[in-house]
Scaffold this motif. Structure first.
Motif, PDB file in Angstrom:
ATOM      1  N   MET A   1      66.980  60.829 -75.614  1.00 27.17           N
ATOM      2  CA  MET A   1      66.122  61.996 -75.670  1.00 27.17           C
ATOM      3  C   MET A   1      66.033  62.688 -74.317  1.00 27.17           C
ATOM      4  SD  MET A   1      64.481  63.645 -77.804  1.00 27.17           S
ATOM      5  CE  MET A   1      63.050  64.017 -78.674  1.00 27.17           C
ATOM      6  N   LEU A   2      65.909  61.898 -73.298  1.00 25.91           N
ATOM      7  CA  LEU A   2      65.803  62.446 -71.967  1.00 25.91           C
ATOM      8  C   LEU A   2      67.112  63.096 -71.532  1.00 25.91           C
ATOM      9  CD1 LEU A   2      63.907  62.815 -69.608  1.00 25.91           C
ATOM     10  CD2 LEU A   2      64.681  60.629 -68.718  1.00 25.91           C
ATOM     11  N   SER A   3      68.219  62.520 -71.917  1.00 23.02           N
ATOM     12  CA  SER A   3      69.504  63.090 -71.509  1.00 23.02           C
ATOM     13  C   SER A   3      69.788  64.404 -72.242  1.00 23.02           C
ATOM     14  CB  SER A   3      70.639  62.091 -71.750  1.00 23.02           C
ATOM     15  OG  SER A   3      70.822  61.887 -73.132  1.00 23.02           O
ATOM     16  N   GLU A   4      69.293  64.535 -73.470  1.00 23.11           N
ATOM     17  CA  GLU A   4      69.468  65.797 -74.198  1.00 23.11           C
ATOM     18  C   GLU A   4      68.707  66.924 -73.518  1.00 23.11           C
ATOM     19  OE1 GLU A   4      68.603  65.594 -78.349  1.00 23.11           O
ATOM     20  OE2 GLU A   4      69.757  63.758 -78.593  1.00 23.11           O
ATOM     21  N   ALA A   5      67.493  66.642 -73.073  1.00 22.31           N
ATOM     22  CA  ALA A   5      66.700  67.659 -72.366  1.00 22.31           C
ATOM     23  C   ALA A   5      67.386  68.033 -71.056  1.00 22.31           C
ATOM     24  CB  ALA A   5      65.292  67.138 -72.096  1.00 22.31           C
ATOM     25  N   TYR A   6      67.935  67.053 -70.371  1.00 24.99           N
ATOM     26  CA  TYR A   6      68.647  67.331 -69.130  1.00 24.99           C
ATOM     27  C   TYR A   6      69.883  68.184 -69.396  1.00 24.99           C
ATOM     28  CZ  TYR A   6      71.419  66.635 -64.948  1.00 24.99           C
ATOM     29  OH  TYR A   6      72.172  66.845 -63.835  1.00 24.99           O
ATOM     30  N   GLU A   7      70.615  67.862 -70.443  1.00 29.64           N
ATOM     31  CA  GLU A   7      71.815  68.633 -70.785  1.00 29.64           C
ATOM     32  C   GLU A   7      71.456  70.069 -71.174  1.00 29.64           C
ATOM     33  OE1 GLU A   7      74.234  66.655 -73.675  1.00 29.64           O
ATOM     34  OE2 GLU A   7      74.304  64.814 -72.497  1.00 29.64           O
ATOM     35  N   ASP A   8      70.373  70.243 -71.931  1.00 32.04           N
ATOM     36  CA  ASP A   8      69.934  71.590 -72.308  1.00 32.04           C
ATOM     37  C   ASP A   8      69.542  72.402 -71.078  1.00 32.04           C
ATOM     38  OD1 ASP A   8      70.360  71.097 -74.972  1.00 32.04           O
ATOM     39  OD2 ASP A   8      68.251  70.652 -75.429  1.00 32.04           O
ATOM     40  N   ARG A   9      68.821  71.766 -70.191  1.00 34.36           N
ATOM     41  CA  ARG A   9      68.405  72.450 -68.972  1.00 34.36           C
ATOM     42  C   ARG A   9      69.620  72.800 -68.112  1.00 34.36           C
ATOM     43  NH1 ARG A   9      65.023  69.372 -64.602  1.00 34.36           N
ATOM     44  NH2 ARG A   9      66.311  67.848 -65.615  1.00 34.36           N
ATOM     45  N   ARG A  10      70.559  71.899 -68.023  1.00 29.98           N
ATOM     46  CA  ARG A  10      71.785  72.136 -67.238  1.00 29.98           C
ATOM     47  C   ARG A  10      72.613  73.269 -67.862  1.00 29.98           C
ATOM     48  NH1 ARG A  10      73.741  72.379 -62.597  1.00 29.98           N
ATOM     49  NH2 ARG A  10      75.890  71.789 -62.416  1.00 29.98           N
ATOM     50  N   GLU A  11      72.677  73.315 -69.191  1.00 26.08           N
ATOM     51  CA  GLU A  11      73.422  74.375 -69.880  1.00 26.08           C
ATOM     52  C   GLU A  11      72.777  75.738 -69.638  1.00 26.08           C
ATOM     53  OE1 GLU A  11      74.417  75.580 -74.451  1.00 26.08           O
ATOM     54  OE2 GLU A  11      74.438  73.454 -73.937  1.00 26.08           O
ATOM     55  N   ARG A  12      71.457  75.807 -69.694  1.00 30.03           N
ATOM     56  CA  ARG A  12      70.753  77.064 -69.416  1.00 30.03           C
ATOM     57  C   ARG A  12      70.996  77.517 -67.979  1.00 30.03           C
ATOM     58  NH1 ARG A  12      66.541  74.586 -72.275  1.00 30.03           N
ATOM     59  NH2 ARG A  12      65.517  74.121 -70.305  1.00 30.03           N
ATOM     60  N   GLU A  13      71.019  76.558 -67.050  1.00 29.42           N
ATOM     61  CA  GLU A  13      71.271  76.886 -65.652  1.00 29.42           C
ATOM     62  C   GLU A  13      72.676  77.452 -65.463  1.00 29.42           C
ATOM     63  OE1 GLU A  13      70.780  77.465 -61.683  1.00 29.42           O
ATOM     64  OE2 GLU A  13      69.234  76.924 -63.113  1.00 29.42           O
ATOM     65  N   VAL A  14      73.645  76.904 -66.146  1.00 29.14           N
ATOM     66  CA  VAL A  14      75.026  77.394 -66.042  1.00 29.14           C
ATOM     67  C   VAL A  14      75.128  78.802 -66.613  1.00 29.14           C
ATOM     68  CG1 VAL A  14      77.361  77.064 -66.932  1.00 29.14           C
ATOM     69  CG2 VAL A  14      76.111  75.131 -65.978  1.00 29.14           C
ATOM     70  N   LEU A  15      74.426  79.090 -67.695  1.00 33.34           N
ATOM     71  CA  LEU A  15      74.485  80.417 -68.298  1.00 33.34           C
ATOM     72  C   LEU A  15      73.802  81.485 -67.447  1.00 33.34           C
ATOM     73  CD1 LEU A  15      73.900  79.626 -72.074  1.00 33.34           C
ATOM     74  CD2 LEU A  15      76.018  80.324 -70.952  1.00 33.34           C
ATOM     75  N   ARG A  16      72.904  81.091 -66.576  1.00 31.40           N
ATOM     76  CA  ARG A  16      72.213  82.050 -65.712  1.00 31.40           C
ATOM     77  C   ARG A  16      73.036  82.437 -64.494  1.00 31.40           C
ATOM     78  NH1 ARG A  16      66.729  78.737 -65.614  1.00 31.40           N
ATOM     79  NH2 ARG A  16      66.011  79.235 -67.696  1.00 31.40           N
ATOM     80  N   ARG A  17      74.100  81.715 -64.217  1.00 31.29           N
ATOM     81  CA  ARG A  17      74.870  81.939 -62.998  1.00 31.29           C
ATOM     82  C   ARG A  17      76.164  82.687 -63.293  1.00 31.29           C
ATOM     83  NH1 ARG A  17      72.798  79.585 -58.783  1.00 31.29           N
ATOM     84  NH2 ARG A  17      74.683  79.318 -57.590  1.00 31.29           N
ATOM     85  N   ILE A  18      76.676  83.348 -62.276  1.00 29.81           N
ATOM     86  CA  ILE A  18      77.954  84.052 -62.383  1.00 29.81           C
ATOM     87  C   ILE A  18      78.922  83.448 -61.372  1.00 29.81           C
ATOM     88  CG2 ILE A  18      77.000  86.246 -63.177  1.00 29.81           C
ATOM     89  CD1 ILE A  18      77.367  87.203 -60.199  1.00 29.81           C
ATOM     90  N   ASP A  19      80.194  83.653 -61.620  1.00 28.40           N
ATOM     91  CA  ASP A  19      81.220  83.271 -60.666  1.00 28.40           C
ATOM     92  C   ASP A  19      82.091  84.492 -60.442  1.00 28.40           C
ATOM     93  OD1 ASP A  19      82.943  81.951 -58.998  1.00 28.40           O
ATOM     94  OD2 ASP A  19      84.079  81.013 -60.618  1.00 28.40           O
TER      95      ASP A  19
END
Length: 148
Positions: A1-19
């Motif tokens: 459960m904790l790893s799913e929340a971490y993965e969701d948060r990490r995915e949202r962070e990646v979508l907010r960034r540009i390269d």
């Protein structure tokens, strides 16, 4: 459960960034050219930084539009552009692109106003600054729309 929340948060962070990739270099060079444009004549003998700071000769009757373009190109072209390159946030890049589009049109109207004023026409610095804003607008919008 904790790893799913971490993965969701990490995915949202990646979508907010540009390269921006290689476009970052193009944007940085165009921003440097925009700074150099402020040293070139914009209206008559008045350099861009004279127009920006309001220190131009009153006899030139520069008017509001070139001064407004000088202020907004500094804010949007240099300020927001630098902030977007530093933070690499999608929202800031979107604001930089949107502002660059608006300021590019504003610059075209500033050139038109100088051509129709009957006074001193637009200088090479003003024309190059408008071209820089057009290039910045295109580059930022290409980065913004390339987001996965």
């Amino acid at each position: 459960m904790l790893s799913e929340a971490y993965e969701d948060r990490r995915e949202r962070e990646v979508l907010r960034r540009i390269d921006p990739g290689a476009r970052a270099l193009v944007i940085a060079v165009v921003m440097l050219v925009l700074v150099v444009c402020s040293l070139l004549p914009w209206v008559g003998d008045a350099a861009g930084w004279h127009v920006l700071t309001g220190q131009a000769d009153p006899g030139l009757k520069i008017g509001l539009l070139p001064r407004l373009f000088a202020i907004n190109s500094t804010i949007a072209g240099l300020g927001l552009g630098a902030l977007a390159l530093i933070t690499r946030r999608w929202v800031v890049a979107f604001l930089a692109g949107l502002a660059a589009v608006v300021v590019a049109f504003e610059g075209m109207i500033a050139i038109w106003s100088r051509q129709t004023s009957g006074q001193a026409g637009p200088g090479i610095g003003l024309v190059l600054a408008v071209l820089c804003m057009v290039v910045l607008a295109v580059q930022w919008m290409r980065i913004v729309w390339s987001r996965p």
